[in-house]
Design an enzyme around this catalytic site. Structure first.
Site, PDB file in Angstrom:
ATOM      1  N   LYS A  76       0.809  -1.237   0.000  1.00  0.00           N
ATOM      2  CA  LYS A  76       0.000   0.000   0.000  1.00  0.00           C
ATOM      3  C   LYS A  76       0.840   1.284   0.000  1.00  0.00           C
ATOM      4  CE  LYS A  76      -4.317  -1.519   2.100  1.00  0.00           C
ATOM      5  NZ  LYS A  76      -5.276  -1.235   3.174  1.00  0.00           N
ATOM      6  N   ASP A 113     -10.312   3.071   1.659  1.00  0.00           N
ATOM      7  CA  ASP A 113     -10.593   2.443   2.960  1.00  0.00           C
ATOM      8  C   ASP A 113     -11.451   3.333   3.862  1.00  0.00           C
ATOM      9  OD1 ASP A 113      -9.419  -0.090   2.834  1.00  0.00           O
ATOM     10  OD2 ASP A 113      -7.450   0.629   3.477  1.00  0.00           O
ATOM     11  N   GLY A 137      -6.677   2.418  17.906  1.00  0.00           N
ATOM     12  CA  GLY A 137      -5.740   2.011  16.868  1.00  0.00           C
ATOM     13  C   GLY A 137      -5.369   3.153  15.950  1.00  0.00           C
ATOM     14  N   ALA A 138      -4.106   3.140  15.516  1.00  0.00           N
ATOM     15  CA  ALA A 138      -3.603   4.180  14.613  1.00  0.00           C
ATOM     16  C   ALA A 138      -2.654   3.552  13.597  1.00  0.00           C
ATOM     17  CB  ALA A 138      -2.906   5.276  15.418  1.00  0.00           C
ATOM     18  N   GLY A 140      -2.244   1.332   9.743  1.00  0.00           N
ATOM     19  CA  GLY A 140      -2.496   1.726   8.362  1.00  0.00           C
ATOM     20  C   GLY A 140      -3.967   2.010   8.100  1.00  0.00           C
ATOM     21  N   ALA A 141      -4.829   1.055   8.431  1.00  0.00           N
ATOM     22  CA  ALA A 141      -6.268   1.247   8.196  1.00  0.00           C
ATOM     23  C   ALA A 141      -6.803   2.341   9.116  1.00  0.00           C
ATOM     24  CB  ALA A 141      -7.013  -0.059   8.408  1.00  0.00           C
TER      25      ALA A 141
HETATM   26  N1  NAP Z   1     -12.739  -3.936   6.608  1.00  0.00           N
HETATM   27  C1  NAP Z   1     -11.839  -3.538   5.740  1.00  0.00           C
HETATM   28  O1  NAP Z   1     -12.139  -3.204   4.576  1.00  0.00           O
HETATM   29  C2  NAP Z   1     -10.402  -3.470   6.188  1.00  0.00           C
HETATM   30  C3  NAP Z   1      -9.448  -2.748   5.437  1.00  0.00           C
HETATM   31  C4  NAP Z   1      -8.126  -2.702   5.897  1.00  0.00           C
HETATM   32  C5  NAP Z   1      -7.769  -3.374   7.081  1.00  0.00           C
HETATM   33  N2  NAP Z   1      -8.725  -4.068   7.768  1.00  0.00           N
HETATM   34  C6  NAP Z   1      -8.384  -4.750   9.051  1.00  0.00           C
HETATM   35  O2  NAP Z   1      -7.930  -3.785   9.968  1.00  0.00           O
HETATM   36  C7  NAP Z   1      -7.073  -4.375  10.937  1.00  0.00           C
HETATM   37  C8  NAP Z   1      -5.809  -3.525  11.095  1.00  0.00           C
HETATM   38  O3  NAP Z   1      -5.118  -3.517   9.849  1.00  0.00           O
HETATM   39  P1  NAP Z   1      -3.920  -2.498   9.563  1.00  0.00           P
HETATM   40  O4  NAP Z   1      -3.527  -2.688   8.149  1.00  0.00           O
HETATM   41  O5  NAP Z   1      -4.268  -1.135  10.041  1.00  0.00           O
HETATM   42  O6  NAP Z   1      -2.771  -3.101  10.511  1.00  0.00           O
HETATM   43  P2  NAP Z   1      -1.527  -2.316  11.166  1.00  0.00           P
HETATM   44  O7  NAP Z   1      -1.106  -1.185  10.308  1.00  0.00           O
HETATM   45  O8  NAP Z   1      -0.546  -3.390  11.515  1.00  0.00           O
HETATM   46  O9  NAP Z   1      -2.125  -1.697  12.537  1.00  0.00           O
HETATM   47  C9  NAP Z   1      -2.485  -2.543  13.608  1.00  0.00           C
HETATM   48  C10 NAP Z   1      -3.077  -1.706  14.747  1.00  0.00           C
HETATM   49  O10 NAP Z   1      -3.435  -2.606  15.820  1.00  0.00           O
HETATM   50  C11 NAP Z   1      -2.671  -2.266  16.996  1.00  0.00           C
HETATM   51  N3  NAP Z   1      -2.287  -3.512  17.700  1.00  0.00           N
HETATM   52  C12 NAP Z   1      -1.794  -4.626  17.130  1.00  0.00           C
HETATM   53  N4  NAP Z   1      -1.557  -5.556  18.089  1.00  0.00           N
HETATM   54  C13 NAP Z   1      -1.911  -4.995  19.277  1.00  0.00           C
HETATM   55  C14 NAP Z   1      -1.885  -5.447  20.636  1.00  0.00           C
HETATM   56  N5  NAP Z   1      -1.458  -6.675  20.955  1.00  0.00           N
HETATM   57  N6  NAP Z   1      -2.344  -4.595  21.598  1.00  0.00           N
HETATM   58  C15 NAP Z   1      -2.795  -3.368  21.274  1.00  0.00           C
HETATM   59  N7  NAP Z   1      -2.826  -2.889  19.998  1.00  0.00           N
HETATM   60  C16 NAP Z   1      -2.387  -3.689  19.021  1.00  0.00           C
HETATM   61  C17 NAP Z   1      -1.453  -1.521  16.479  1.00  0.00           C
HETATM   62  O11 NAP Z   1      -0.910  -0.727  17.514  1.00  0.00           O
HETATM   63  P3  NAP Z   1       0.635  -0.239  17.443  1.00  0.00           P
HETATM   64  O12 NAP Z   1       0.633   1.016  16.586  1.00  0.00           O
HETATM   65  O13 NAP Z   1       0.986   0.014  18.853  1.00  0.00           O
HETATM   66  O14 NAP Z   1       1.432  -1.358  16.820  1.00  0.00           O
HETATM   67  C18 NAP Z   1      -2.102  -0.688  15.354  1.00  0.00           C
HETATM   68  O15 NAP Z   1      -2.835   0.386  15.880  1.00  0.00           O
HETATM   69  C19 NAP Z   1      -6.807  -5.811  10.425  1.00  0.00           C
HETATM   70  O16 NAP Z   1      -7.672  -6.668  11.118  1.00  0.00           O
HETATM   71  C20 NAP Z   1      -7.209  -5.720   8.957  1.00  0.00           C
HETATM   72  O17 NAP Z   1      -7.649  -6.969   8.441  1.00  0.00           O
HETATM   73  C21 NAP Z   1     -10.018  -4.107   7.355  1.00  0.00           C
END
Ligand code: NAP
Length: 268
Positions: A76, A113, A137-138, A140-141
């Protein structure tokens, strides 16, 4: 793909680039929607490793029946410098998730998104205008969701993240882009908020702790997820049990169908 869908030389071809690729479901959902509307479009996932991304993008420019492509983890951000243009919202978010290919091969990246999230929320009967929002959460999404929530007219957006500095940086960027929304980083206490959004990945895996203390959720607070699998996360189950309205993560993906059509110039 439905039994009625035919792919011919007239079909508009789309791809979704990912690595790994096995979990990709967006292609199937898009194909089902195109078929249901009788649109001559077809989508296939492509397994593309990061080292090959530039070569694949260069090739996609040359393929005359390709209308565009989605990009997901881990491409991305890396795809951005390989494109001819990106929309202002993709630039703000710092990531692209869908690319339009114009007939000459010019590539324009967008990020659907956040708007998909807002549209999915609206489809669940939940609005954002004038409302106080707590975002967990902060990542990518989460970045995409935060800008879109502010753009949709939320009066306040508080962001809580395990890595607090990321929440603070995102709140500052959102506040600068949308001064009408009071954006700040803060604790994960949902009391006093109209909407709580989980954008963390907590809830994807069995045994994950809840992303917040649900004991503090009021029935009047709406709770939204962006996790797609499972559709009903433990957070949503707990929120429903407390009488909250909920919105599933699959709503965010489903709402992107209309946005993909818009980006590609396919009339509704
Ligand atoms: N519905 C849709 O169309 C769509 C689209 C995109 C993504 N998603 C979903 O969104 C979710 C996040 O995706 P992403 O791409 O944003 O991932 P990402 O960039 O890896 O971000 C993950 C987020 O979760 C937090 N996190 C992870 N493990 C944690 C823990 N053990 N305790 C507390 N916080 C934790 C991270 O905090 P830190 O910053 O502290 O690491 C960060 O805020 C996934 O489930 C993905 O499948 C859905």
């Amino acid at each position: 793909m439905s039994a009625e869908q035919r792919i011919t030389g007239r079909t508009g071809i789309l791809f979704i680039l990912a690595d790994p690729v096995a979990h990709v479901v967006g292609s199937d959902r898009l194909n089902a929607r195109f078929a249901a509307e009788g649109l001559d479009m077809a989508v296939s996932p492509l397994h593309v490793q990061p080292k090959d991304l530039a070569a694949v993008i260069g090739t996609l420019r040359l393929l005359q029946n390709v209308r565009g492509f989605g990009v997901t983890i881990p491409h991305k951000i890396a795809v951005m410098p390989l494109l001819d243009a990106v929309t202002p919202r993709a630039r703000l978010i710092g990531a692209v998730n869908f690319v339009r290919r114009n007939p000459g091969g010019r590539l324009t990246g967008d990020n659907l998104d956040g708007q998909g999230f807002v549209d999915g929320l609206a489809a669940s009967g939940i609005g954002l205008a004038g409302r106080r929002v707590l975002q967990l959460g902060a990542g990518g999404a989460g970045r995409a969701v935060a800008f879109a929530v502010a753009e949709a007219g939320a009066s306040a957006l508080f962001i809580h993240n395990r890595t607090a500095a990321r929440a603070q940086a995102l709140a500052e960027a959102v506040g600068a882009a949308w001064p009408g929304c009071a954006a700040a980083s803060g604790p994960d206490d949902p009391r006093g908020f109209d909407v709580v959004i989980n954008t963390t990945s907590m809830g994807m895996h069995e045994g994950d702790p809840l992303p917040m203390d649900v004991g503090r959720l009021a029935a009047s607070t709406d709770v939204a997820e962006i996790i797609m699998t499972p559709a009903l996360t433990p957070l949503l189950v707990a929120a429903q049990a407390r009488g909250c309205r909920i919105s599933l993560g699959t709503s965010m993906l489903d709402a992107q169908y209309g946005l993909v059509k818009q980006l590609l110039g396919i009339p509704s």
